[in-house]
Scaffold this active site. Sequence first.
Site, short mmCIF file in Angstrom:
data_model
loop_
_atom_site.label_atom_id
_atom_site.label_comp_id
_atom_site.label_asym_id
_atom_site.label_seq_id
_atom_site.Cartn_x
_atom_site.Cartn_y
_atom_site.Cartn_z
N SER A 43 0.83 -1.20 0.00
CA SER A 43 0.00 0.00 0.00
C SER A 43 0.87 1.26 0.00
CB SER A 43 -0.96 -0.05 1.20
OG SER A 43 -2.06 0.80 1.02
N ASP A 157 -5.43 -3.63 -2.45
CA ASP A 157 -4.44 -3.27 -1.44
C ASP A 157 -3.68 -4.48 -0.87
OD1 ASP A 157 -3.05 -2.22 0.71
OD2 ASP A 157 -4.76 -1.21 1.59
#
Length: 297
Positions: A43, A157
């Site tokens: 991320s 993510d």
Amino acid sequence: MNNKSRSISLVLGGGGARGLTHIGVIRCLKDQGFDIRYIAGSSIGALIGGVYAAGELDTYADWVCALQKRDIVRLMDWSFSGGALLKGERIISVLRELIGDSNIEDLPIGYTAVATSLYEEREVWLNSGPLFDAIRASIAVPMIFAPVERGNRLLVDGSLVNPIPIAPTLIDDSDLTIAVDLCAPPETPIKSLSHCQEQEKTSLYQQKIASFIDSLWSKSELKAQASTPGAFDLMIKSMDTMRSYIARLKLAAYSPNILVEIPRNLCGFFEFDRAAELIDYGYQRTEKIIKASVNAL
């Protein structure tokens, strides 16, 4: 303590705006004389790590420190389909123009971005191809950024399944592994972060926009009284809880030589307008931990 020529693999975790502390962490490690030879990130960790690997960390830091709330609004390309608040393409386009894109295999240091494959229900290591394609997949926070289709995969993510991706760095023979956990337990009282930027006079329209963004900003300071969080706040807190739990499992399986813990109540998920403070916090936190870890070095 002489860290000159001590090579390290650096692991950068996910956690929204808290990830700006990664910039301070990297600057501190460089000032301490460490040679960062490999970076793995999930991320925001994939974003900061990729920018550093491309040799443009200072360029990015200068840019993000200049951001104010209204600038962040301009970077939001609202989406009304696909199950996400934002398309996520505008910010990547801006960063490509600012940093310049390159293939991961051409970077001067090793780099892996971690994403989550929804169909396969597992993590995916992205270590080849265009850098910002990998970053875009790794930062695709569900419900916030639209997922990325890559072949037969639907990627989101990376921190959903691996918020501290130590395993990708095991292929490197560096002297030490240093990991940064952005979902460490809350601290109370947390060190107050005062806004360093001057407040500007804004129009009524700008004030309304800022007010709207304030409603998205998830102030994560611990509160004495119990309260029911809103939908957005509940989602962010739930994801932080999940990341924290998975991080503990990952750290039990792969123990870094040094762990820099950033408390998850340091700031809100979208508070990128506090970049200067967060960078400074990351630097000071790392410096303190490095000094206390002399035996590990």
